[in-house]
Design a protein around this motif. Structure first.
Motif, PDB file in Angstrom:
ATOM      1  N   ASN B  75       0.829  -1.210   0.000  1.00 45.95           N
ATOM      2  CA  ASN B  75       0.000   0.000   0.000  1.00 45.95           C
ATOM      3  C   ASN B  75       0.860   1.256   0.000  1.00 45.95           C
ATOM      4  O   ASN B  75       0.527   2.249  -0.657  1.00 45.95           O
ATOM      5  CB  ASN B  75      -0.921   0.019   1.227  1.00 45.95           C
ATOM      6  N   GLY B  79       0.907   4.165  -3.111  1.00 42.68           N
ATOM      7  CA  GLY B  79       0.660   5.594  -2.920  1.00 42.68           C
ATOM      8  C   GLY B  79       1.843   6.426  -3.388  1.00 42.68           C
ATOM      9  O   GLY B  79       1.677   7.439  -4.078  1.00 42.68           O
ATOM     10  N   SER B  94      -3.768   5.502  -6.896  1.00 41.44           N
ATOM     11  CA  SER B  94      -3.472   4.179  -6.353  1.00 41.44           C
ATOM     12  C   SER B  94      -4.756   3.437  -6.007  1.00 41.44           C
ATOM     13  O   SER B  94      -5.788   4.049  -5.732  1.00 41.44           O
ATOM     14  CB  SER B  94      -2.619   4.312  -5.092  1.00 41.44           C
ATOM     15  N   GLN B  96      -5.834  -0.027  -3.551  1.00 37.20           N
ATOM     16  CA  GLN B  96      -5.481  -1.178  -2.737  1.00 37.20           C
ATOM     17  C   GLN B  96      -6.349  -2.343  -3.217  1.00 37.20           C
ATOM     18  O   GLN B  96      -7.358  -2.134  -3.900  1.00 37.20           O
ATOM     19  CB  GLN B  96      -5.688  -0.858  -1.251  1.00 37.20           C
ATOM     20  N   TRP B  98      -8.582  -4.283  -1.981  1.00 39.45           N
ATOM     21  CA  TRP B  98     -10.018  -4.260  -1.675  1.00 39.45           C
ATOM     22  C   TRP B  98     -10.740  -3.164  -2.436  1.00 39.45           C
ATOM     23  O   TRP B  98     -11.967  -3.229  -2.582  1.00 39.45           O
ATOM     24  CB  TRP B  98     -10.241  -4.098  -0.174  1.00 39.45           C
ATOM     25  N   GLN B  99     -10.016  -2.171  -2.930  1.00 41.75           N
ATOM     26  CA  GLN B  99     -10.680  -1.077  -3.637  1.00 41.75           C
ATOM     27  C   GLN B  99     -10.998  -1.445  -5.086  1.00 41.75           C
ATOM     28  O   GLN B  99     -11.920  -0.889  -5.666  1.00 41.75           O
ATOM     29  CB  GLN B  99      -9.808   0.190  -3.595  1.00 41.75           C
TER      30      GLN B  99
END
Lengths: 418, 418
Positions: B75, B79, B94, B96, B98-99
């Motif tokens: 992560n 970023g 960016s 992650q 889960w996004q």
């Protein structure tokens, strides 16, 4: 089961050993029968490392990416804390902000909490989990991106959880053992307070007693969350720390609860300002736009034919942090050149300090101001500016007298006595 | 616009300076007209630090918490990479795991990718974003918890994205400049291959040419994703690295593409086993349960009245990693004591190495095995075990002859020539 919120700051989780120590305290509360929500900060130093990388990469960074990077420190601690509790056979799991979800505004790096639906965590408590470890300082925006609440946001997270879960108390573990009547480094008679009212804590915090973030105290006051500040380096006990609570929970209190001070003050007098309606708004609007945090404001005199000038004129004095003085001067001079503001000159002084006495007892007791001024006069300390609020009286004095003023006021109001 | 996937491993993003260098390569592809998905690993060393903390905290850790902690390294890089690209005025953000969301199974620490819905990222590409930086190695389980794909999962993430977005190519940036005919440290004539077939890469990878994770090559083969392996420390060019692709995209190839080897082999012979139906299943079932990765298997002889024994008996030889030898011996002896397996004794040898020639050309060309055995015989190297597959011939030899065998075979199959 009753819910307790416990928050551990960066120094309290700086190493695996300290995380273990913190987990033991959590275990003690679980054994007492609490379901516990633990809010953790990043391990001390980690957030600074991450912030450093962001600043080096991009001086004018995208706050959304800043938040995505910087929030990772708390995630690490949350997982490690959950694992440590599991090793102690305490049923625990970690939650990141977006998993709760802790919903915030989209104001990245300074987001405000909007909602904490308690369902997910309550369901796990129902299923036998005893500790929810939550990464502090972070949430999720309506757009599904990670937000942070700004520095000190972990205290705010803790209080918000205590409010959302109707917790019995919110314990803030830090590296000081409570709130003192004044800074013990300045006055050796300083005494730890067992209790302090929200309003008093707010005045003390904003005056420099940096134990709790102002924002978290405001939130606690609004939702009437009992806050306890205590050290994670002391032996645990029910009497440890200081309870920050509503006035109604403070049975007897001194008229004055504490003496606060601030060294880094500057005083500015705008000499001979044309005194017309709206002049104060012009001056302080100008300063606000320039980002100057004006603290005390005094309009010294207001009469016609003053200093030989025609029309009504006045002198206006204010204080601000000393590192904002240059900005304040520049803003006022620029406004004068632009024609929006007429004054003769600026007089500035940087060797001043602010000393304040704070106490909710002032509301019902008169004579506090008189005693304060008398005490300072006896010590030969000249008062330059006075400002008062309902529960606070502040004075600006020469900085060299600051320690003396604090000690004399601490004695005069008998703060060493409980 | 066509989509390109670029993956940068830990050494390629180890410092802010290296992240900048990687971002420049991304910028070059954006300038060519690609929409780019960048998959990043954690900065070199970070994952090990996090894994170390987890292990120290909890030797038998909860894999869900392990994943929550360990995934934070990627992560941070994601970023920082997005910020670096923004500084270069390349529109980037960016994501992650889960996004996205990158959906996986619930097998924490070894999760398998189930689905990557491309909608969110494609919408941003439509809105003008040019680079999606995705944290590699991580996803989200059906329960909404963070999963990791296991070590090397970032390569797999990259290939899965390339498949989901129908990318033109998936470039894997690493610290080697491509796939070689053999290890240049063992054979100085080793030559970088411009192209290699998926099947060959799989045989080379599992034999020790650790350039790409086997799993990512399998996935690339299944979805026919063109993979390019190249160094992030070389000047960029279209000819850089090695392209791993389908056979149909390799116009002409040598019969043998490479010589692989493995030093850490052990050889075990189970002497005089009663040869009854199901005996092999018993032996290798026992070894599998004990967690022994058996590689080559040879049943040497099978005849009646062998070694003076009554009934049919046989000798069974297999190879396994040398550090699993003790476990293998113990498992077999335990099975014998329990009465499930009858044999006379175990003969073990640890100073052996495996040498293999690999090439899809073998399918249509005969005589490869003969040439291999002849070459080794000319050098006086005795072959202890032989195993063959469709595109690979492996032999076990004394370890002291390993380098010589590799060099001789490299010469014999003229691998220095393109």
């Amino acid at each position: 089961m009753p819910v307790l919120v416990m928050k551990f700051g960066g120094t309290s989780v700086a190493t695996l050993d300290r995380i273990r120590r913190a987990a033991k305290r959590v275990g003690i509360e679980v054994a007492k029968g609490y379901d516990v929500i633990v809010i953790v900060s990043a391990m001390a130093g980690k957030t600074n490392e991450l912030v450093g990388w962001v600043n080096e990469t991009s001086p004018f960074y995208d706050a959304r990416e800043y938040d995505a990077v910087v929030s990772s420190g708390e995630n690490v601690t949350a997982g490690l804390m959950a694992l440590t509790l599991q090793e102690m056979e305490v049923p625990a799991r970690s939650w990141q902000g977006w998993q709760v979800p802790l919903r915030t505004t989209s104001a990245h790096s300074a987001a405000r909490i909007e909602e904490i639906p308690p369902d997910n965590i309550l369901q796990k408590f129902d299923e036998g989990m005893r500790v929810a470890v939550v990464a502090g300082f972070q949430g999720i925006s309506p757009e599904g991106r990670i937000t942070t609440l700004g520095r000190g946001g972990s205290d705010t997270t803790a209080v918000a959880f205590a409010a959302a879960f109707d917790a019995e108390r919110c314990d803030i573990y830090t590296d000081v053992d409570g709130v003192y009547t004044t800074d013990p480094r300045v006055c050796e008679k300083a005494r730890k307070l067992d209790r302090i009212a929200f309003e008093e804590m707010l005045e003390l915090a904003s005056l420099g007693a940096k134990v709790l973030q102002t924002r978290s105290v405001e939130l606690a006051m609004r939702y009437n969350v009992k806050l306890r500040v205590l050290s994670s380096f002391e032996e645990p006990s029910d009497e440890a720390g200081t309870l920050v609570c509503g006035e109604d929970q403070i049975m007897e209190s001194n008229v004055v609860s504490g003496v606060a001070f601030s060294r880094d003050e500057a005083k500015v007098t705008i000499v001979t300002v044309a005194d017309r309606p709206g002049i104060a708004a012009t001056i302080f609007g100008t300063l606000s736009e320039a980002g100057v945090n004006v603290d005390m404001i005094v309009q010294n005199v207001s009469e016609s034919d003053y200093h030989g000038h025609e029309g009504k004129v006045t002198d206006m004095t204010f204080s601000c942090p000393v590192d904002q003085l240059k900005r304040a001067e520049k803003a006022l001079e620029t406004a004068r050149e632009a024609g929006g503001l007429a004054f003769e000159r600026l007089e500035t002084q940087t060797d001043v300090a602010k000393v304040s006495v704070v106490g909710i007892g002032m509301r019902s007791q008169s004579g506090v101001a008189a005693r304060m001024f008398q005490t300072l006069a006896q010590e030969g300390i000249n008062i330059k500016v006075i400002a008062t609020s309902e529960i606070k009286i502040s004075v600006l004095v020469d900085r060299k007298y600051m320690e003396l003023a604090v000690q004399a006021l601490h004695d005069a109001f008998e703060l060493e006595k409980a």
